[in-house]
Design an enzyme around this catalytic site. Structure first.
Site, PDB file in Angstrom:
ATOM      1  CB  SER A  82      -0.941   0.003   1.198  1.00 32.49           C
ATOM      2  OG  SER A  82      -0.220  -0.131   2.396  1.00 32.49           O
ATOM      3  CE  LYS A  99      -7.223   0.185   0.265  1.00 37.50           C
ATOM      4  NZ  LYS A  99      -7.597   1.206   1.205  1.00 37.50           N
ATOM      5  CG  HIS A 125      -3.439  -0.865  -2.178  1.00 33.76           C
ATOM      6  ND1 HIS A 125      -3.891   0.433  -2.166  1.00 33.76           N
ATOM      7  CD2 HIS A 125      -3.362  -1.248  -0.873  1.00 33.76           C
ATOM      8  CE1 HIS A 125      -4.062   0.828  -0.923  1.00 33.76           C
ATOM      9  NE2 HIS A 125      -3.749  -0.177  -0.105  1.00 33.76           N
TER      10      HIS A 125
HETATM   11  N1  PMP Z   1      -5.401  -4.045   3.517  1.00 28.04           N
HETATM   12  C1  PMP Z   1      -4.647  -3.126   2.900  1.00 28.04           C
HETATM   13  C2  PMP Z   1      -3.417  -3.561   2.158  1.00 28.04           C
HETATM   14  C3  PMP Z   1      -5.013  -1.782   2.956  1.00 28.04           C
HETATM   15  O1  PMP Z   1      -4.250  -0.853   2.362  1.00 28.04           O
HETATM   16  C4  PMP Z   1      -6.182  -1.410   3.660  1.00 28.04           C
HETATM   17  C5  PMP Z   1      -6.636   0.026   3.765  1.00 28.04           C
HETATM   18  N2  PMP Z   1      -5.750   0.999   3.557  1.00 28.04           N
HETATM   19  C6  PMP Z   1      -6.928  -2.414   4.293  1.00 28.04           C
HETATM   20  C7  PMP Z   1      -6.508  -3.717   4.192  1.00 28.04           C
HETATM   21  C8  PMP Z   1      -8.143  -2.071   5.082  1.00 28.04           C
HETATM   22  O2  PMP Z   1      -9.206  -1.780   4.229  1.00 28.04           O
HETATM   23  P1  PMP Z   1     -10.403  -0.840   4.669  1.00 28.04           P
HETATM   24  O3  PMP Z   1      -9.916   0.573   4.636  1.00 28.04           O
HETATM   25  O4  PMP Z   1     -11.452  -1.117   3.642  1.00 28.04           O
HETATM   26  O5  PMP Z   1     -10.816  -1.247   6.038  1.00 28.04           O
END
Ligand code: PMP
Length: 381
Positions: free
Chosen positions: A192, A251, A220
């Protein structure tokens, strides 16, 4: 013996709140970068704090949060099903919409079954704590998302971290592992912050060699890379070899929630054993419908992830030509720009914000001091 009333309080659990001054200092210096508020939809251009700004800090990869079809379908579902489900999927909270979304996700991802959760974070908690326990070992890339770390803690499994994308280190740790335990390798598909792609072919090879299972968090990668936007496993042609693929609706799918796809027996187990899944209310009708509509648009319009890749490559080229130090993989729409120190990072964000550009600062503890970045990210729109 001391009576309770004469005990002197040495430690108050709130002490740390009183001595927590970093934020106050950052605000006073005018460099505080967080909690800017939007007055518009999440789109390439937004209204933020009274001014039009270019948004290059969003994860709205396919640009679907402001798509009229997504909004309209979501409004209709709100009218039909109401504003919330008031309960768990397990009991009163399952809608036919949830079931439909799970069926279409499983079909799109060529897996037997799927299960949805209320957020991406909760998906990781639900999947990992559902499937792993004290007798298991989980191998975790150091750069994995925070929700994976928390999920492993919640599962009581032993956590073994390996150096970021370092397959020699992973193999060494697998060699040392007790073969009588259940072994799971968990990795982000696309990381991320750095925008790196996981070395899945090597991970899958090592998993086979040492009898481990593989789970990919594709928050991502889903909607971004691979044929039709099917994500990192599909990008490498490894959808059958990756046992569990997880992603989020927040996302590419323009909503809130998350999901897993896997074999029917694994999904059925998680559905009946996972506390974060069972003891929490299901996704709202409007959010379920926006994710479902966004998924259908992704399927109908495969040119969206392609355009996203083109934009990522274009931006990468331009940023490089400006002499900036950037990271990440060529086709990934996450481009970290190295600003190194916290102060330079905060200053860069502030100057950009004043010029009408929103970007995300990544500071300690999310990045080590000396390796801070501004994280820029792009949309297909
Ligand atoms: N996994 C990854 C790799 C993420 O980047 C994120 C959010 N940034 C999440 C899980 C969590 O997802 P959410 O924001 O939908 O709770």
């Amino acid at each position: 013996l001391l009576s309770a009333s004469s005990l002197e309080v040495i430690m108050d659990i709130f002490d740390k709140c009183k001595t927590f001054t970093e934020v106050k200092e950052a605000k006073e210096s005018g460099l505080y970068p967080y909690f800017h508020s939007l007055e518009s939809k999440q789109a390439p251009e937004v209204m933020m704090e009274g001014k039009r700004r270019i948004m290059i800090g969003s994860n709205n990869y396919l640009g679907l949060t402001s798509d009229d079809r997504v909004i309209e379908a979501s409004v209709q579902s709100l009218k039909q099903y109401g504003s919330g489900v008031s309960g768990s999927r397990f009991l009163n909270g399952t809608l036919d919409l949830h079931v439909q979304l799970e069926q279409e996700l499983a079909a799109f991802m060529n897996k037997e079954a799927s299960l949805t959760f209320s957020t991406g974070f909760q998906s990781n908690l639900g999947i990992i704590a559902g499937i792993a326990s004290r007798n298991d070992i989980i191998f975790c890339d150091r750069e994995n998302h925070a929700s994976i770390y928390d999920a492993i803690r919640l599962s009581y499994a032993k956590m073994v971290r390996y150096r970021h994308n370092d397959m020699q280190d992973l193999e060494k740790k697998l060699q040392e592992a007790d073969q009588n335990k259940g072994l799971l390798i968990v990795t982000d598909g696309v990381f991320s912050m750095s925008g790196d792609i996981a070395k899945l072919p090597e991970i899958v090879r090592l998993a086979k060699k040492y009898g481990a299972r593989v789970m990919v968090d594709d928050a991502h990668g889903f909607g971004v890379i691979g044929p039709g936007g099917r994500g990192t496993a599909a990008y490498f042609g490894l959808q059958d070899e990756v046992d569990i693929i997880m992603s989020t609706f927040s996302k590419s799918l323009a909503s809130l929630g998350g999901f897993m796809v896997a074999s029917s027996d694994v999904v059925e187990y998680v559905r009946h054993k996972s506390r974060p899944f069972i003891f929490s209310a299901a996704i709202t009708p409007a959010n379920t419908m926006s994710a479902l509509t966004a998924l259908r648009i992704l399927i109908q319009e495969p040119e969206r992830p392609k355009r996203l890749t083109d934009i990522a490559k274009y931006m990468r080229k331009q940023l490089k030509e400006q002499g900036l130090h950037i990271g990440g993989s060529e086709e990934i729409p996450i481009i970290p720009i190295y600003t190194y120190t916290p102060l330079r990072t905060l200053l860069a964000c502030k100057i950009l914000f004043e010029k009408g550009v929103y970007v995300n600062p990544v500071l300690p503890p999310a990045a080590p001091d000396g390796e801070c970045i501004i994280r820029t990210s792009y949309m297909a729109t």
